[in-house]
Write a protein that holds these residues in place. Structure first.
Motif, PDB file in Angstrom:
ATOM      1  N   ALA A   1      18.870 -28.086  13.921  1.00 39.24           N
ATOM      2  CA  ALA A   1      18.587 -27.133  12.848  1.00 39.24           C
ATOM      3  C   ALA A   1      19.852 -26.796  12.056  1.00 39.24           C
ATOM      4  O   ALA A   1      19.799 -26.564  10.847  1.00 39.24           O
ATOM      5  CB  ALA A   1      17.975 -25.865  13.426  1.00 39.24           C
ATOM      6  N   ALA A   2      20.995 -26.767  12.734  1.00 35.68           N
ATOM      7  CA  ALA A   2      22.261 -26.447  12.077  1.00 35.68           C
ATOM      8  C   ALA A   2      22.753 -27.596  11.213  1.00 35.68           C
ATOM      9  O   ALA A   2      23.317 -27.380  10.128  1.00 35.68           O
ATOM     10  CB  ALA A   2      23.316 -26.088  13.116  1.00 35.68           C
ATOM     11  N   PHE A   3      22.536 -28.832  11.683  1.00 35.46           N
ATOM     12  CA  PHE A   3      23.012 -30.023  10.971  1.00 35.46           C
ATOM     13  C   PHE A   3      21.849 -31.007  10.784  1.00 35.46           C
ATOM     14  O   PHE A   3      21.831 -32.086  11.378  1.00 35.46           O
ATOM     15  CB  PHE A   3      24.146 -30.693  11.748  1.00 35.46           C
TER      16      PHE A   3
ATOM     17  N   ASP B   1      27.873 -31.495   7.392  1.00 36.96           N
ATOM     18  CA  ASP B   1      27.642 -30.339   6.535  1.00 36.96           C
ATOM     19  C   ASP B   1      26.725 -29.347   7.245  1.00 36.96           C
ATOM     20  O   ASP B   1      25.535 -29.614   7.440  1.00 36.96           O
ATOM     21  CB  ASP B   1      27.005 -30.804   5.216  1.00 36.96           C
ATOM     22  N   TYR B   2      27.288 -28.216   7.654  1.00 32.95           N
ATOM     23  CA  TYR B   2      26.463 -27.169   8.248  1.00 32.95           C
ATOM     24  C   TYR B   2      25.519 -26.616   7.179  1.00 32.95           C
ATOM     25  O   TYR B   2      25.938 -26.241   6.092  1.00 32.95           O
ATOM     26  CB  TYR B   2      27.326 -26.041   8.800  1.00 32.95           C
ATOM     27  N   ARG B   3      24.225 -26.568   7.516  1.00 32.05           N
ATOM     28  CA  ARG B   3      23.242 -26.033   6.568  1.00 32.05           C
ATOM     29  C   ARG B   3      22.465 -24.850   7.135  1.00 32.05           C
ATOM     30  O   ARG B   3      22.065 -23.955   6.409  1.00 32.05           O
ATOM     31  CB  ARG B   3      22.252 -27.143   6.164  1.00 32.05           C
ATOM     32  N   GLY B   4      22.233 -24.845   8.429  1.00 26.95           N
ATOM     33  CA  GLY B   4      21.473 -23.768   9.036  1.00 26.95           C
ATOM     34  C   GLY B   4      19.981 -23.939   8.823  1.00 26.95           C
ATOM     35  O   GLY B   4      19.532 -24.771   8.040  1.00 26.95           O
TER      36      GLY B   4
ATOM     37  N   GLU C   1      27.739 -20.645  10.875  1.00 25.99           N
ATOM     38  CA  GLU C   1      28.780 -21.640  10.648  1.00 25.99           C
ATOM     39  C   GLU C   1      30.096 -21.129  11.210  1.00 25.99           C
ATOM     40  O   GLU C   1      30.531 -20.008  10.909  1.00 25.99           O
ATOM     41  CB  GLU C   1      28.937 -21.934   9.160  1.00 25.99           C
ATOM     42  N   GLY C   2      30.729 -21.936  12.054  1.00 25.30           N
ATOM     43  CA  GLY C   2      32.006 -21.565  12.651  1.00 25.30           C
ATOM     44  C   GLY C   2      33.149 -22.326  12.020  1.00 25.30           C
ATOM     45  O   GLY C   2      33.131 -22.632  10.823  1.00 25.30           O
TER      46      GLY C   2
END
Length: 431
Positions: A156-158, A231-234, A253-254
């Motif tokens: 889900a994050a990426f 690319d972190y998208r969430g 995002e960290g």
């Protein structure tokens, strides 16, 4: 022919790069009776094409299934004969093979490790056997909610990226993986320039370097230097399943391990949910009895990272748990104390210093230093960065991730009918 670019034999911690591009490191611990050898391959699931998903992990399994000179049983028997320990693991950015033996058995350890990494036979029979093992591992993970939820969270994050895929891969791809595909992957990713061999413990440096030069000489040629950007998208993963509890992960995002806030993120993880004295443990478990455990974590990669919180509770308590987590995060924006930061820094320092007593940890840490920073990072340098953390720095970092214009990542498994909808949680998080 000169093989080394740099090497000072009088330094107890040093590394060199051979002319073929392979890096060799050593970290001497003359007070111990053992030596650990770590062979790090600069590849993992992040470097897989979609149709290869899971091949790095599968290859790690196959390394112990026999070579052109040893059967799988002979490999195990040789290590057992010297009382040694060897294993391997795959992560998103590296694959590591390692061994720990008594100091007089370093020759045997290097010989076996170099053999399994250069001469694995990859017989069709062994591939089919290990395919079943990996499929069973995948099935076990799917049956374990507190395992699979993190794979769902990562995806889900990426989304639609290698970094978002499970390290274990996809079932259909594993079922069809062929010997030719495995060999092609080895040839493309296990080249000399993608290998770091590191040793820590009690050993003769000259003997060690001669062993590496003579034994690790059959690896494939130069590997392609892949730059895989993520690319972190969430987003959200929400799975309705008949379980006793709802498992829940909330993340943001960290930072990458190159970021100035790398250690600040670690401190925040400890203060928020890093032990029994942490904010969330005290409020969620001790004060309200909403969960058996709760933890915060930070995961960093080459170009980004994640900060997250995981817990589980009954379906009729899950929204209260979510509310408490969000409330505590908001409170921490301006109320982190010197005492909390002091405890967090003590835990980070203790972990760093205790790991220095273990040859396996030291060998792997040195190899990871070379992978990430291209140099050995002295423990004093790390501790200086940890000591520089103060409450304002942690609060500033927390505000940055909560106010980030990228959306949070939420993963849940269980009877989720009563769980807040994604947009509701998003709105509650706003600062």
């Amino acid at each position: 022919m000169k093989l080394y670019r740099i090497l000072d034999m009088n330094d107890e911690r040093n590394f060199c790069t051979l002319e073929n591009g392979m890096m060799v490191a050593f970290d001497q611990m003359k007070e111990v009776e053992t030596v650990a050898i770590s062979v790090l391959m600069k590849t993992g699931s992040k470097f897989e094409k979609k149709e290869q998903s899971g091949i790095s992990h599968f290859l790690e399994h196959m390394a112990f299934k026999g070579t052109n000179t040893r059967t799988a049983k002979q490999i195990a028997e040789e290590f057992d004969m010297i009382g040694g320990y060897f294993n391997a693991y795959t992560s998103r950015e590296k694959t590591v093979y390692y061994a720990k033996v008594l100091k007089d058995d370093i020759d045997t350890a290097v010989d076996i490790l170099s053999d399994i990494l250069q001469n694995s036979s990859f017989s069709d029979e062994e591939i089919d056997k290990e395919r079943k093992v990996v499929l069973q591992e995948m099935a076990q993970t799917k049956d374990t909610p507190d395992d699979i939820i993190f794979d769902n969270f990562q995806e889900a994050a990426f989304p639609d990226q290698p970094l978002g895929r499970s390290i274990l891969g996809e079932e259909e791809i594993i079922k069809s993986l062929s010997r030719d595909q495995i060999i092609e992957y080895v040839n493309s990713r296990y080249g000399f320039n993608n290998v770091i061999v590191s040793a820590a413990g009690n050993f003769d440096v000259n003997n060690y370097n001669n062993l590496i030069k003579s034994k690790f000489n059959l690896l494939p040629g130069k590997s392609e230097n892949l730059e895989i950007k993520s690319d972190y998208r969430g987003g959200e993963s929400r799975i309705n399943k008949d379980l006793e509890q709802v498992h829940f992960v909330l993340g943001f995002e960290g930072v990458s391990y190159y970021d100035d806030d790398y250690y600040t993120q670690q401190a925040l993880s400890i203060i928020a949910g890093g032990g029994m004295s942490s904010r969330l443990f005290q409020e969620v478990r001790e004060n309200r009895g909403l969960a058996y455990s709760i933890s915060a974590f930070g995961s960093s990669y080459a170009d980004n990272g994640i900060f997250g919180i995981y817990s589980s509770s009954s379906d009729y308590n899950i929204n209260e748990l979510v509310d408490v987590v969000i409330t505590e995060l908001h409170k921490m924006l301006d109320s982190i104390t010197e005492e909390e930061v002091k405890r967090a820094k003590a835990q980070v320092r203790a972990g760093l210093l205790m790991s220095r007593e273990n040859p396996v940890s030291r060998a792997e840490k040195f190899a990871s230093n070379l992978l990430i920073y291209g140099r050995y990072v002295p423990i004093s340098e790390v501790i200086d960065k940890v000591n520089a953390i103060d409450p304002s720095k942690v609060q500033k970092y927390l505000r940055k991730i909560l106010s980030n214009n990228k959306q949070p990542t939420i993963s849940s498994i269980g009877k989720i009918d009563k769980l807040y909808q994604y947009d509701t949680i998003k709105n509650k998080l706003k600062v």
